[in-house]
Design an enzyme around this catalytic site. Structure first.
Site, PDB file in Angstrom:
ATOM      1  N   ASN A 193       1.321  26.534  30.033  1.00  0.00           N
ATOM      2  CA  ASN A 193       1.977  27.506  29.160  1.00  0.00           C
ATOM      3  C   ASN A 193       3.167  26.856  28.458  1.00  0.00           C
ATOM      4  O   ASN A 193       3.847  25.980  29.019  1.00  0.00           O
ATOM      5  CB  ASN A 193       2.378  28.775  29.918  1.00  0.00           C
ATOM      6  CG  ASN A 193       3.301  28.537  31.089  1.00  0.00           C
ATOM      7  OD1 ASN A 193       3.260  27.487  31.716  1.00  0.00           O
ATOM      8  ND2 ASN A 193       4.127  29.513  31.406  1.00  0.00           N
ATOM      9  N   GLU A 246      -4.172  28.880  29.430  1.00  0.00           N
ATOM     10  CA  GLU A 246      -5.629  28.915  29.210  1.00  0.00           C
ATOM     11  C   GLU A 246      -5.975  28.629  27.753  1.00  0.00           C
ATOM     12  O   GLU A 246      -6.890  27.869  27.445  1.00  0.00           O
ATOM     13  CB  GLU A 246      -6.209  30.291  29.567  1.00  0.00           C
ATOM     14  CG  GLU A 246      -6.038  30.691  31.014  1.00  0.00           C
ATOM     15  CD  GLU A 246      -4.747  31.467  31.261  1.00  0.00           C
ATOM     16  OE1 GLU A 246      -3.694  31.075  30.722  1.00  0.00           O
ATOM     17  OE2 GLU A 246      -4.810  32.463  31.998  1.00  0.00           O
ATOM     18  N   CYS A 281      -6.166  36.139  26.810  1.00  0.00           N
ATOM     19  CA  CYS A 281      -6.913  34.929  27.184  1.00  0.00           C
ATOM     20  C   CYS A 281      -8.364  35.261  27.558  1.00  0.00           C
ATOM     21  O   CYS A 281      -9.283  34.509  27.230  1.00  0.00           O
ATOM     22  CB  CYS A 281      -6.207  34.188  28.317  1.00  0.00           C
ATOM     23  SG  CYS A 281      -4.692  33.382  27.764  1.00  0.00           S
TER      24      CYS A 281
HETATM   25  N1  THU Z   1       0.849  33.058  31.109  1.00  0.00           N
HETATM   26  C1  THU Z   1      -0.173  32.172  31.046  1.00  0.00           C
HETATM   27  O1  THU Z   1       0.040  30.986  30.796  1.00  0.00           O
HETATM   28  N2  THU Z   1      -1.437  32.623  31.244  1.00  0.00           N
HETATM   29  C2  THU Z   1      -1.752  33.930  31.489  1.00  0.00           C
HETATM   30  O2  THU Z   1      -2.919  34.260  31.555  1.00  0.00           O
HETATM   31  C3  THU Z   1      -0.693  34.913  31.692  1.00  0.00           C
HETATM   32  C4  THU Z   1       0.687  34.481  31.376  1.00  0.00           C
HETATM   33  C5  THU Z   1       2.219  32.588  30.849  1.00  0.00           C
HETATM   34  C6  THU Z   1       2.816  33.097  29.564  1.00  0.00           C
HETATM   35  C7  THU Z   1       4.285  32.978  29.859  1.00  0.00           C
HETATM   36  O3  THU Z   1       4.721  31.665  29.541  1.00  0.00           O
HETATM   37  C8  THU Z   1       4.394  33.169  31.358  1.00  0.00           C
HETATM   38  O4  THU Z   1       3.085  33.018  31.867  1.00  0.00           O
HETATM   39  C9  THU Z   1       4.949  34.518  31.771  1.00  0.00           C
HETATM   40  O5  THU Z   1       4.251  35.552  31.179  1.00  0.00           O
END
Ligand code: THU
Length: 132
Positions: free
Chosen positions: A48, A61, A95
Site C-alpha cells: 500500500n 492488491e 480491490c
Molecule cells: N489497504 C490495502 O492495502 N488493501 C486493502 O484491501 C484494504 C486497505 C490499505 C489502504 C491504506 O493504506 C491502509 O490499508 C489503511 O486503510
C-alpha cells in the site's frame, strides 16, 4: 488453469511479507503486502502507498495487479495479502471489484504468517460484482 500447489502458497506468502516491508503508510500505520501469481508462473508484488491527499493512496492488491498488468499479464491464479498486526488482511471492496475484472475464480490467500492462512475463491468474497 494452473493448479495452486502448496509450494506456490509458501512462496507467495514469503514474497508478500517481503513486499509488505516496502509499504508506505505514514497516515494509517497499517502496512499491507500483496502478491499475485500469474498463469505463466510469474509473481508480481505490491504494497500500500498512502498520500497526504488521502484518496490518492492505493491498496497493495491494486499495486500488485497494476505491476503485473503493466508487464503484460492478464491471467491470475492467486493473490496473497498480508498486513501488520495479527489479522487476516481481507481485500477491500474496490480491490475485490478490481480483481474480478480479470478472473472471478482467482484464489485469494489471506495470511497471518507462513503457516497460518485461509484461501477463498474471489467469487465467494464478491458475489454479484459489477459488470458491463
Ligand atoms: N489497504 C490495502 O492495502 N488493501 C486493502 O484491501 C484494504 C486497505 C490499505 C489502504 C491504506 O493504506 C491502509 O490499508 C489503511 O486503510
Amino acid at each position: 488453469m494452473k493448479n495452486l500447489e502448496i509450494k506456490d502458497i509458501e512462496i507467495l506468502i514469503q514474497k508478500t511479507f517481503e513486499a509488505q516491508k516496502n509499504s508506505y503508510a505514514p497516515y494509517s500505520m497499517f502496512n499491507v503486502g500483496a502478491s499475485v501469481l500469474c498463469e505463466n508462473g510469474k509473481i508480481y508484488t505490491g504494497c500500500n502507498i498512502e498520500n497526504a491527499s488521502y484518496p490518492a493512496g492505493i491498496c497493495a492488491e491494486r499495486v500488485a495487479y497494476c505491476n503485473a498488468i503493466s508487464n503484460g499479464e492478464k491471467q491470475f491464479v492467486a493473490c496473497c495479502i498480508t498486513c501488520s498486526g495479527d489479522n487476516y488482511a481481507y481485500p477491500c471492496g474496490i480491490c475485490r471489484q478490481f480483481m474480478s475484472e480479470f478472473d472471478k475464480n482467482t484464489k485469494i490467500i489471506v495470511a497471518k504468517s507462513q503457516n497460518d492462512y485461509k484461501i477463498f475463491d474471489l467469487a465467494e468474497l464478491l458475489p454479484h460484482g459489477f459488470e458491463l
